[in-house]
Scaffold this active site. Structure first.
Site, short mmCIF file in Angstrom:
data_model
loop_
_atom_site.label_atom_id
_atom_site.label_comp_id
_atom_site.label_asym_id
_atom_site.label_seq_id
_atom_site.Cartn_x
_atom_site.Cartn_y
_atom_site.Cartn_z
N SER A 94 9.95 -83.76 -120.81
CA SER A 94 10.42 -82.42 -121.16
C SER A 94 11.55 -82.44 -122.18
CB SER A 94 10.86 -81.67 -119.89
OG SER A 94 11.88 -82.38 -119.21
N THR A 95 12.47 -83.40 -122.07
CA THR A 95 13.56 -83.47 -123.04
C THR A 95 13.05 -83.95 -124.39
OG1 THR A 95 15.07 -83.99 -121.21
CG2 THR A 95 15.90 -84.32 -123.43
N ASP A 127 15.45 -90.73 -116.89
CA ASP A 127 15.51 -90.17 -115.54
C ASP A 127 16.88 -90.43 -114.92
OD1 ASP A 127 12.77 -89.16 -115.33
OD2 ASP A 127 12.22 -91.26 -115.50
N GLY A 132 10.30 -93.46 -116.74
CA GLY A 132 8.95 -93.58 -116.22
C GLY A 132 8.51 -92.48 -115.29
N GLY A 133 9.35 -91.46 -115.14
CA GLY A 133 8.95 -90.33 -114.31
C GLY A 133 7.68 -89.66 -114.82
N GLU A 137 6.76 -96.52 -123.79
CA GLU A 137 8.13 -96.22 -124.16
C GLU A 137 8.91 -97.51 -124.41
OE1 GLU A 137 8.62 -92.01 -121.67
OE2 GLU A 137 9.29 -93.90 -120.78
#
Length: 224
Positions: free
Chosen positions: A34-35, A88, A99-100, A107
């Site tokens: 989301s970020t 996270d 890794g959420g 990544e």
């Protein structure tokens, strides 16, 4: 400011941060979540300043394309100027749990290929010790139970993230109740378990810069 507003502020701050360092040949790495989505939206407004991007997930690649930003395969480009992604959890040494969103392996690969790793996060993600957020571990499916038993030996409580298959075809174990006093050591130990693709500790390659969204504005924190 709400958490969403903090994410938007850090995303814009990251776009502002890199904008003066880009040229028409620049290719940047973009994370997932989301970020990171807020950053992608801000990036769309300066897409004329750089060549394109490498995405750490199919979802981010699609969002970049929606903004008209070319997306490249990492194998076709050289070193990336920047990698921008969320976390996270992150500590004051800029070591992270990620890794959420189940994109940890890609990544980590994109981060390894980037000159500078910029983490964007709101103040709730800054912690004294990593481990309150469960540590994601991506595994080869046939090794899931074996890896889980080995993680128990390390003091963790692994839980299979049901219904999730990564872009690499892997499964995710979320490991609860780890006391992560030495993140780099634990990152290495878990990665040595047969069947592990990688884990969500970013300590061997931490962030170089943290853009932290707070109620007083976005603060710039550097490693060390």
């Amino acid at each position: 400011m709400t958490q969403d507003e903090l994410k938007q502020a850090t995303g814009q701050a990251a776009a502002d941060y890199i904008s003066t360092h880009l040229d028409s040949d620049s290719i940047i790495g973009v994370g997932t979540g989301s970020t990171a989505n807020c950053f992608i939206d801000a990036l769309g407004r300066i897409s004329h300043l750089f060549d394109g991007a490498v995405a750490s997930s199919e979802a981010s690649a699609e969002r970049l394309k929606q903004h008209g930003i070319p997306v490249y395969d990492l194998n076709s480009v050289g070193q990336l100027e920047f990698y921008i992604d969320g976390a996270d959890e992150i500590n004051d040494r800029l070591e992270m749990i990620k890794g959420g969103g189940a994109a940890l392996t890609r990544e980590k690969i994109v981060a390894a290929c980037s000159r500078k790793f910029i983490c964007i996060a709101d103040a709730s993600k800054l912690v004294g010790m990593l481990g309150t957020f469960p540590l994601p571990v991506e595994v080869i499916p046939m090794a899931r139970s074996h890896v889980a038993r080995e993680l128990v030996k390390l003091g963790g409580d692994p839980v299979y993230r049901e219904g999730v298959v990564t872009d690499n075809g892997g499964h995710i174990l979320d490991v609860y109740n780890l006391k992560i006093q030495s993140p780099a050591d634990l990152e290495t130990r878990i990665n040595q378990i047969t069947g592990v693709i990688t884990n969500g500790l970013f300590a061997l390659r931490p962030a170089d810069v943290l853009l932290l969204g707070t109620s007083e504005g976005v603060k710039t924190i550097t490693a060390g």
